[in-house]
Design an enzyme around this catalytic site. Sequence first.
Site, mmCIF file in Angstrom:
data_model
loop_
_atom_site.group_PDB
_atom_site.id
_atom_site.type_symbol
_atom_site.label_atom_id
_atom_site.label_comp_id
_atom_site.label_asym_id
_atom_site.label_seq_id
_atom_site.Cartn_x
_atom_site.Cartn_y
_atom_site.Cartn_z
ATOM 1 N N CYS A 115 0.826 -1.224 0.000
ATOM 2 C CA CYS A 115 0.000 0.000 0.000
ATOM 3 C C CYS A 115 0.853 1.265 0.000
ATOM 4 O O CYS A 115 0.350 2.355 -0.266
ATOM 5 C CB CYS A 115 -0.927 0.016 1.206
ATOM 6 S SG CYS A 115 -2.049 -1.378 1.189
ATOM 7 N N HIS A 266 -3.593 7.063 1.785
ATOM 8 C CA HIS A 266 -3.958 5.725 1.297
ATOM 9 C C HIS A 266 -5.399 5.444 1.719
ATOM 10 O O HIS A 266 -5.853 5.900 2.764
ATOM 11 C CB HIS A 266 -2.989 4.711 1.904
ATOM 12 C CG HIS A 266 -3.388 3.293 1.641
ATOM 13 N ND1 HIS A 266 -3.672 2.831 0.379
ATOM 14 C CD2 HIS A 266 -3.552 2.236 2.481
ATOM 15 C CE1 HIS A 266 -3.990 1.545 0.454
ATOM 16 N NE2 HIS A 266 -3.924 1.167 1.715
ATOM 17 N N ASN A 296 -10.116 -0.618 -1.252
ATOM 18 C CA ASN A 296 -8.667 -0.480 -1.120
ATOM 19 C C ASN A 296 -7.998 -1.091 -2.361
ATOM 20 O O ASN A 296 -8.004 -2.306 -2.531
ATOM 21 C CB ASN A 296 -8.224 -1.198 0.159
ATOM 22 C CG ASN A 296 -6.733 -1.078 0.430
ATOM 23 O OD1 ASN A 296 -5.960 -0.658 -0.428
ATOM 24 N ND2 ASN A 296 -6.320 -1.469 1.624
HETATM 25 O O1 UT7 Z 1 -4.176 -1.427 3.191
HETATM 26 C C1 UT7 Z 1 -3.374 -1.993 4.164
HETATM 27 C C2 UT7 Z 1 -3.689 -1.452 5.470
HETATM 28 N N1 UT7 Z 1 -4.951 -1.986 5.944
HETATM 29 C C3 UT7 Z 1 -5.568 -1.392 6.929
HETATM 30 O O2 UT7 Z 1 -5.130 -0.354 7.376
HETATM 31 C C4 UT7 Z 1 -6.805 -2.047 7.493
HETATM 32 C C5 UT7 Z 1 -6.851 -1.846 8.987
HETATM 33 N N2 UT7 Z 1 -7.956 -2.538 9.670
HETATM 34 C C6 UT7 Z 1 -9.238 -2.220 9.474
HETATM 35 O O3 UT7 Z 1 -9.568 -1.381 8.650
HETATM 36 C C7 UT7 Z 1 -10.290 -2.878 10.356
HETATM 37 O O4 UT7 Z 1 -9.647 -3.581 11.399
HETATM 38 C C8 UT7 Z 1 -11.226 -3.840 9.572
HETATM 39 C C9 UT7 Z 1 -12.173 -3.047 8.689
HETATM 40 C C10 UT7 Z 1 -10.420 -4.788 8.731
HETATM 41 C C11 UT7 Z 1 -12.090 -4.658 10.543
HETATM 42 O O5 UT7 Z 1 -12.806 -3.803 11.403
HETATM 43 P P1 UT7 Z 1 -12.835 -4.086 12.984
HETATM 44 O O6 UT7 Z 1 -13.696 -3.061 13.586
HETATM 45 O O7 UT7 Z 1 -11.414 -4.163 13.452
HETATM 46 O O8 UT7 Z 1 -13.586 -5.474 13.051
HETATM 47 P P2 UT7 Z 1 -13.063 -6.896 13.616
HETATM 48 O O9 UT7 Z 1 -12.040 -7.476 12.712
HETATM 49 O O10 UT7 Z 1 -12.726 -6.752 15.043
HETATM 50 O O11 UT7 Z 1 -14.378 -7.763 13.501
HETATM 51 C C12 UT7 Z 1 -15.521 -7.461 14.292
HETATM 52 C C13 UT7 Z 1 -16.564 -8.523 14.027
HETATM 53 C C14 UT7 Z 1 -16.048 -9.954 14.195
HETATM 54 O O12 UT7 Z 1 -17.096 -10.697 14.771
HETATM 55 P P3 UT7 Z 1 -17.077 -11.033 16.367
HETATM 56 O O13 UT7 Z 1 -15.815 -11.802 16.591
HETATM 57 O O14 UT7 Z 1 -17.079 -9.691 17.055
HETATM 58 O O15 UT7 Z 1 -18.323 -11.811 16.546
HETATM 59 C C15 UT7 Z 1 -15.835 -10.413 12.787
HETATM 60 O O16 UT7 Z 1 -15.990 -11.799 12.626
HETATM 61 O O17 UT7 Z 1 -17.026 -8.419 12.668
HETATM 62 C C16 UT7 Z 1 -16.938 -9.712 12.038
HETATM 63 N N3 UT7 Z 1 -16.656 -9.497 10.635
HETATM 64 C C17 UT7 Z 1 -17.596 -9.268 9.712
HETATM 65 N N4 UT7 Z 1 -18.937 -9.208 9.805
HETATM 66 C C18 UT7 Z 1 -19.620 -8.944 8.686
HETATM 67 C C19 UT7 Z 1 -15.441 -9.445 10.020
HETATM 68 N N5 UT7 Z 1 -15.606 -9.190 8.709
HETATM 69 C C20 UT7 Z 1 -16.929 -9.076 8.496
HETATM 70 C C21 UT7 Z 1 -17.711 -8.824 7.358
HETATM 71 N N6 UT7 Z 1 -19.049 -8.757 7.493
HETATM 72 N N7 UT7 Z 1 -17.171 -8.614 6.142
#
Ligand code: UT7
Length: 339
Positions: A115, A266, A296
């Site tokens: 990225c 980014h 992204n």
């Molecule tokens: O480009 C390279 C750099 N990348 C980044 O900078 C990305 C950085 N990270 C992020 O943007 C965020 O961490 C994400 C968008 C990837 C995820 O958001 P989050 O608020 O950190 O969510 P999480 O991973 O903690 O997931 C929360 C919940 C989980 O369920 P439980 O364990 O709380 O029951 C996941 O299983 O959301 C669930 N989940 C989803 N639900 C519906 C994960 N992906 C999805 C999905 N749809 N697509």
Amino acid sequence: MSLQAVIRSVSHYVPTRRVTNDDLSKLMETSDEWITERTGIKERRFIESDAVTTSTLGEAAARKALEKAGWAPEELDLIVVATLSPDLYFPGVGVLLQQRLGCRTIPALDIRAQCSGLVYGLSCVDGFVKSRQAKKILLVCAEVQSPVLDLTTRGRDMAVLFGDGAGALTIEAVDEVDGAGAAKRGIIDSFLGSDGSGAEVLCMKLPGTARPGFIKASDIEAGLVHPKMDGKVVFKNAVTRLLETAHTLLKRNGVSPGDVSLVVPHQANLRINEMVRQELKLPPERVFNNIQRYGNTTAATIPICLSEAVEEGRLKQGDLVLTLAFGAGFTWGGNLVRW
Ligand code: UT7
């Protein structure tokens, strides 16, 4: 006299196939509400068929950028490509573009900074200019990521984030000072960093020599052929490093956030960019985002933003631009550019 790397044109190309959050929710357990709230993304573009590759998208963006600059491909004397999704394991996309565009036998190289590809790319181009090795340079950032996403519920945390697309810039070595006493145009400064302790926090393990032999059916079953990420760890590091980059570049160039006409970060998550904007105390119109429409696109996000910012009249000649990127590696960095 020292040479300046002046950006002559920027362009972008994205596939025509729009994939909305609702489209993805038919393939996996996800929802428009979850994706919008957590990331800001509403839709992304995926390649229309397997015949479309990273060099196809890169070539389309490059041809538009060359046309805008009024340059023929034969005038180029360096091609730099940033991508994590090359057409082939080797050689790189740079040589494929050299051939596709019909350039002379000029140097062509690929940068693997994920990225951070655009910010590493601009810094690299600046080095070629300052060391007088190249005058007319094409920088292409292109990605085809959709084929390696796991478009099932198992891969939903990654699959909803990424899209395909490309951006390209033409950059020229000039020793002019624009106008009477006006600030010099071009790349003013770049700041880059890396921390390989984060390599496995965001990675795709196969294909790769760390796991000898060909990809086995069990590797596919285990999902090793798809990108993986610990999103929360990446999120926290991204905010920290993006702000570190911004503060470093601003401080060492005697610039305050208010002097910057447009910050182009980014596009990984709208919440990340919003935190950076608030910390820099900038109004929303000073930070460019389009993650809502493209997701992204890794190395391509910043050049696509720059291209749209120019088209929308939000970026004009003489403006001070700050690019900021963070991604897999970890890698990060930014460029301060007088447009
Ligand atoms: O480009 C390279 C750099 N990348 C980044 O900078 C990305 C950085 N990270 C992020 O943007 C965020 O961490 C994400 C968008 C990837 C995820 O958001 P989050 O608020 O950190 O969510 P999480 O991973 O903690 O997931 C929360 C919940 C989980 O369920 P439980 O364990 O709380 O029951 C996941 O299983 O959301 C669930 N989940 C989803 N639900 C519906 C994960 N992906 C999805 C999905 N749809 N697509």
